[in-house]
Design a protein around this motif. Sequence first.
Motif, short mmCIF file in Angstrom:
data_model
loop_
_atom_site.label_atom_id
_atom_site.label_comp_id
_atom_site.label_asym_id
_atom_site.label_seq_id
_atom_site.Cartn_x
_atom_site.Cartn_y
_atom_site.Cartn_z
N GLN A 193 0.84 -1.20 0.00
CA GLN A 193 0.00 0.00 0.00
C GLN A 193 0.87 1.24 0.00
N MET A 243 -11.33 3.19 -1.24
CA MET A 243 -11.54 2.57 0.07
C MET A 243 -12.96 2.82 0.57
N ARG A 296 -13.73 0.84 8.80
CA ARG A 296 -12.61 -0.02 8.44
C ARG A 296 -11.63 -0.17 9.59
#
Length: 234
Positions: A3, A21, A89
């Motif tokens: 990432q 995301m 998340r």
Amino acid sequence: MSQLDPSSMSRRQQFAETYRMTKQADPTVGLWVLGAFVLGAAIGFGLFWILPGSGILGWVMSVVGALLLGALAAMILFGRRAQRAAYQRMDGQPGAAAAALGMLRRGWKLEPVVAFNKQQDVVHRVVGPPGIVLVGEGNPSRVKALLASERRKHERVVTDAPVHEVQCGNAEGQVPLGKLVRTVTKLGRQVKPAQMTDILNRLKALDAVTGKVPMPKGPVPTSMKGMRGNLRGR
């Protein structure tokens, strides 16, 4: 694929990554943003249409007003949904509270994981206008004891500054991750900037004695701080 570090991305890359995301956690975000744009554009067009003016100039002003208000409405709504998706998340991950506290504006000093036990309950420290804020995350009873221990340590070193305790989590008496930053900022303004400098200097001495506490094992979310501008809808 590793990432990318958000701080190394361009503004466009950050926005694209934030949208990607957000869409994973909120598949309908595109429709909501489009709806906000259409509604904002309709309101903008109507507002500018009733202003004095006619002919081509009136049309141009109305179209410009529609685009501006539509874009503003879309960005505000996207920022809010992106922030909510980011909290979803991170919720439950080790270090989530520290990542959320990274959203605090200037005038705050965050020190992640100043205390940590073998069960991976942690305490983070924030120094700001309210004084010292100790934020714990983990099992409520264990975190309570951990916070009490850290409070005693900090009060011995900084005797003239208020020390607050906040538990982050979803159990009774804890503050949900999405409300953590708001809760911390609402603690009030109890120290002046000059006092904050003195507090930070004293805490450096405390940290030097206790040493660097290792982060608990597990994925620690870090993307929120790097993309804070997008999450705030700017």
